[in-house]
Scaffold this motif. Structure first.
Motif, PDB file in Angstrom:
ATOM      1  N   TYR A  70     -12.715  -1.961  38.286  1.00  0.00           N
ATOM      2  CA  TYR A  70     -12.639  -0.883  39.276  1.00  0.00           C
ATOM      3  C   TYR A  70     -11.358  -1.004  40.094  1.00  0.00           C
ATOM      4  O   TYR A  70     -10.963  -2.118  40.443  1.00  0.00           O
ATOM      5  CB  TYR A  70     -13.856  -0.928  40.214  1.00  0.00           C
ATOM      6  N   PRO A  71     -10.748   0.104  40.449  1.00  0.00           N
ATOM      7  CA  PRO A  71      -9.419   0.047  41.080  1.00  0.00           C
ATOM      8  C   PRO A  71      -9.373  -0.613  42.453  1.00  0.00           C
ATOM      9  O   PRO A  71      -8.298  -0.976  42.912  1.00  0.00           O
ATOM     10  CB  PRO A  71      -8.988   1.519  41.155  1.00  0.00           C
ATOM     11  N   TRP A  72     -10.519  -0.777  43.132  1.00  0.00           N
ATOM     12  CA  TRP A  72     -10.480  -1.386  44.466  1.00  0.00           C
ATOM     13  C   TRP A  72     -10.631  -2.909  44.422  1.00  0.00           C
ATOM     14  O   TRP A  72     -10.505  -3.563  45.451  1.00  0.00           O
ATOM     15  CB  TRP A  72     -11.591  -0.800  45.358  1.00  0.00           C
ATOM     16  N   TRP A 105      -5.833   0.774  34.794  1.00  0.00           N
ATOM     17  CA  TRP A 105      -5.752   1.877  35.754  1.00  0.00           C
ATOM     18  C   TRP A 105      -4.300   2.014  36.176  1.00  0.00           C
ATOM     19  O   TRP A 105      -3.643   1.008  36.488  1.00  0.00           O
ATOM     20  CB  TRP A 105      -6.583   1.587  37.000  1.00  0.00           C
ATOM     21  N   TRP A 157      -3.197   8.638  47.706  1.00  0.00           N
ATOM     22  CA  TRP A 157      -3.688   7.576  46.830  1.00  0.00           C
ATOM     23  C   TRP A 157      -4.381   8.237  45.654  1.00  0.00           C
ATOM     24  O   TRP A 157      -5.194   9.147  45.840  1.00  0.00           O
ATOM     25  CB  TRP A 157      -4.701   6.706  47.589  1.00  0.00           C
ATOM     26  N   THR A 158      -4.046   7.829  44.457  1.00  0.00           N
ATOM     27  CA  THR A 158      -4.716   8.391  43.285  1.00  0.00           C
ATOM     28  C   THR A 158      -4.801   7.333  42.195  1.00  0.00           C
ATOM     29  O   THR A 158      -3.883   6.546  42.003  1.00  0.00           O
ATOM     30  CB  THR A 158      -3.942   9.624  42.735  1.00  0.00           C
ATOM     31  N   SER A 159      -5.933   7.320  41.503  1.00  0.00           N
ATOM     32  CA  SER A 159      -6.088   6.422  40.361  1.00  0.00           C
ATOM     33  C   SER A 159      -6.195   7.257  39.088  1.00  0.00           C
ATOM     34  O   SER A 159      -6.712   8.378  39.115  1.00  0.00           O
ATOM     35  CB  SER A 159      -7.357   5.578  40.535  1.00  0.00           C
ATOM     36  N   PHE A 160      -5.677   6.701  38.006  1.00  0.00           N
ATOM     37  CA  PHE A 160      -5.844   7.310  36.685  1.00  0.00           C
ATOM     38  C   PHE A 160      -6.354   6.233  35.739  1.00  0.00           C
ATOM     39  O   PHE A 160      -5.702   5.192  35.595  1.00  0.00           O
ATOM     40  CB  PHE A 160      -4.500   7.823  36.137  1.00  0.00           C
ATOM     41  N   LEU A 161      -7.500   6.469  35.132  1.00  0.00           N
ATOM     42  CA  LEU A 161      -7.979   5.546  34.112  1.00  0.00           C
ATOM     43  C   LEU A 161      -7.197   5.834  32.828  1.00  0.00           C
ATOM     44  O   LEU A 161      -7.199   6.964  32.335  1.00  0.00           O
ATOM     45  CB  LEU A 161      -9.484   5.742  33.879  1.00  0.00           C
TER      46      LEU A 161
ATOM     47  N   PRO B  71      -5.787  14.982  45.006  1.00  0.00           N
ATOM     48  CA  PRO B  71      -7.159  14.721  45.473  1.00  0.00           C
ATOM     49  C   PRO B  71      -7.315  14.544  46.987  1.00  0.00           C
ATOM     50  O   PRO B  71      -8.417  14.623  47.489  1.00  0.00           O
ATOM     51  CB  PRO B  71      -7.567  13.443  44.723  1.00  0.00           C
ATOM     52  N   GLY B 155     -13.830   1.184  50.589  1.00  0.00           N
ATOM     53  CA  GLY B 155     -12.783   1.037  49.575  1.00  0.00           C
ATOM     54  C   GLY B 155     -13.239   1.480  48.198  1.00  0.00           C
ATOM     55  O   GLY B 155     -12.440   1.553  47.262  1.00  0.00           O
ATOM     56  N   VAL B 156     -14.538   1.764  48.054  1.00  0.00           N
ATOM     57  CA  VAL B 156     -15.051   2.288  46.791  1.00  0.00           C
ATOM     58  C   VAL B 156     -14.663   3.765  46.716  1.00  0.00           C
ATOM     59  O   VAL B 156     -15.252   4.609  47.390  1.00  0.00           O
ATOM     60  CB  VAL B 156     -16.588   2.112  46.698  1.00  0.00           C
ATOM     61  N   TRP B 157     -13.629   4.037  45.951  1.00  0.00           N
ATOM     62  CA  TRP B 157     -13.108   5.398  45.828  1.00  0.00           C
ATOM     63  C   TRP B 157     -12.312   5.459  44.538  1.00  0.00           C
ATOM     64  O   TRP B 157     -11.480   4.589  44.282  1.00  0.00           O
ATOM     65  CB  TRP B 157     -12.187   5.703  47.014  1.00  0.00           C
ATOM     66  N   THR B 158     -12.582   6.465  43.721  1.00  0.00           N
ATOM     67  CA  THR B 158     -11.831   6.618  42.484  1.00  0.00           C
ATOM     68  C   THR B 158     -11.684   8.098  42.150  1.00  0.00           C
ATOM     69  O   THR B 158     -12.608   8.878  42.365  1.00  0.00           O
ATOM     70  CB  THR B 158     -12.543   5.901  41.311  1.00  0.00           C
ATOM     71  N   SER B 159     -10.515   8.461  41.658  1.00  0.00           N
ATOM     72  CA  SER B 159     -10.298   9.827  41.198  1.00  0.00           C
ATOM     73  C   SER B 159     -10.081   9.813  39.687  1.00  0.00           C
ATOM     74  O   SER B 159      -9.543   8.848  39.142  1.00  0.00           O
ATOM     75  CB  SER B 159      -9.069  10.423  41.895  1.00  0.00           C
ATOM     76  N   PHE B 160     -10.547  10.870  39.038  1.00  0.00           N
ATOM     77  CA  PHE B 160     -10.273  11.070  37.614  1.00  0.00           C
ATOM     78  C   PHE B 160      -9.715  12.482  37.456  1.00  0.00           C
ATOM     79  O   PHE B 160     -10.376  13.446  37.847  1.00  0.00           O
ATOM     80  CB  PHE B 160     -11.560  10.969  36.785  1.00  0.00           C
ATOM     81  N   ILE B 183     -19.731   3.736  39.611  1.00  0.00           N
ATOM     82  CA  ILE B 183     -18.988   3.606  40.873  1.00  0.00           C
ATOM     83  C   ILE B 183     -19.851   4.087  42.039  1.00  0.00           C
ATOM     84  O   ILE B 183     -19.940   3.441  43.088  1.00  0.00           O
ATOM     85  CB  ILE B 183     -17.654   4.387  40.803  1.00  0.00           C
ATOM     86  N   GLU B 186     -22.309   1.433  42.838  1.00  0.00           N
ATOM     87  CA  GLU B 186     -21.680   0.320  43.569  1.00  0.00           C
ATOM     88  C   GLU B 186     -21.574   0.667  45.057  1.00  0.00           C
ATOM     89  O   GLU B 186     -21.835  -0.172  45.923  1.00  0.00           O
ATOM     90  CB  GLU B 186     -20.297   0.028  42.980  1.00  0.00           C
TER      91      GLU B 186
END
Lengths: 203, 203
Positions: A70-72, A105, A157-161, B71, B155-160, B183, B186
């Motif tokens: 997970y990204p965090w 990620w 802030w952005t995450s990409f799997l 996002p 801190g549990v945060w994710t974008s797709f 997620i 969690e």
């Protein structure tokens, strides 16, 4: 509304001043070694030009590739790539070709700055300025004898799997690279706005 | 290290108490109307069982589909789907089949809670508890006569990124749905940890 004199009682000014000197010495040393995050140097210099504030930890924004579930996560996470400026497809292709332990990620962070101040009155001024400059998720993360720490976060802030085990998740990696670069640029723009606003701040 | 008496001078206790009553009335009314976020109700009840704290805004965690360029945007962003519990592929497939104005992002947020307290001493206690319970990004977001507001974030945060214009970005949507649900779970686990820790908090 605020009573700055009473709030000052929380912070030990001698201790705070000592911390400020230490932080400045570390900054100067880091410049000599060669800062990897060049875009933040002028801003830190500006912060130290003000008498009643200093910064201990600052980042102008960055793109990372992290192998983690997970990204965090921080403990079971491996940073395989880190750059404070635009990336190119070829730079990350050579990494994600290998199977991750967990997941790859691609994470884009906007700027994050930790300010340390000695009075609540100055903290109020700074928080107002931060919100106006687009750092809407800023807040006080600790109050103690060595100072009041404000974390400035922009929400950029952005995450990409990218890859999960053997499974490549995205259809077009170049497309993700382009979006990631535009997000990084948006973060740097906010830092620029903050820089201009901070110049006028009287603390 | 802290001087709670002097810090109290910042907050007007009469105003704070009035705000607390208003927040409680709103909470009770919302329960009658029917809370959409059922997982947070017991926690809010627990918060109001403590005398020196209240909450104005709380979310147990959620999955959203947002049509927006980035996002973090709020103004040029359309929330097309919102759920505080696990999702199924069919629920979102029927949305993303249509072309977005900007981009479809699937966003998973962990719990976010705004606490309002009257003394810095209590704020310190709460911040310590929050960090131990996994809410490491918590901080004071405002200090004024009506109270000190602490935002608890895990801190549990994710974008797709799911779809960009005509371009479907992910190769396997079911896979993303599974990760999003894990997620969300969690985040809910952290809320549960916070619930247990908060029970013991003496404020």
């Amino acid at each position: 509304m605020l009573n700055p004199v009473s709030a000052m009682a929380v912070v030990n000014f001698t201790e705070w001043s000592r911390r400020r000197e230490e932080a400045y010495r570390r900054f100067v040393e880091d410049i000599e070694i060669g800062y990897t995050d060049r875009d933040i140097v002028d801003f830190i210099r500006l912060v130290f030009s003000k008498r009643r504030v200093f910064t201990t930890s600052s980042c102008s924004g960055r793109i990372t590739i992290v192998d983690t579930l997970y990204p965090w996560l921080r403990d079971e996470a491996y940073i395989l790539f880190k750059k404070h400026s635009s990336i190119e497809l070829s730079e990350i292709e050579s990494i994600i070709i290998y199977r991750p332990i967990y997941r790859y990620w691609l994470i884009v962070n906007g700027p994050i700055i930790h300010f340390n101040l000695a009075s609540l009155e100055d903290v109020q001024k700074l928080l107002t300025l931060l919100r106006e400059a687009g750092f809407k998720h800023s807040g006080i993360i600790s109050i103690g004898s060595s100072g009041i720490v404000v974390e400035a976060v922009s929400g950029v802030w952005t995450s990409f799997l990218i890859r999960d085990g053997d499974h490549i998740v995205v259809t077009n990696l170049q497309h993700i690279v382009d979006i990631a670069n535009s997000i990084l640029a948006e973060g740097k723009n906010r830092l620029e706005r903050l820089f201009k606003a901070f110049k006028e701040l009287e603390i």
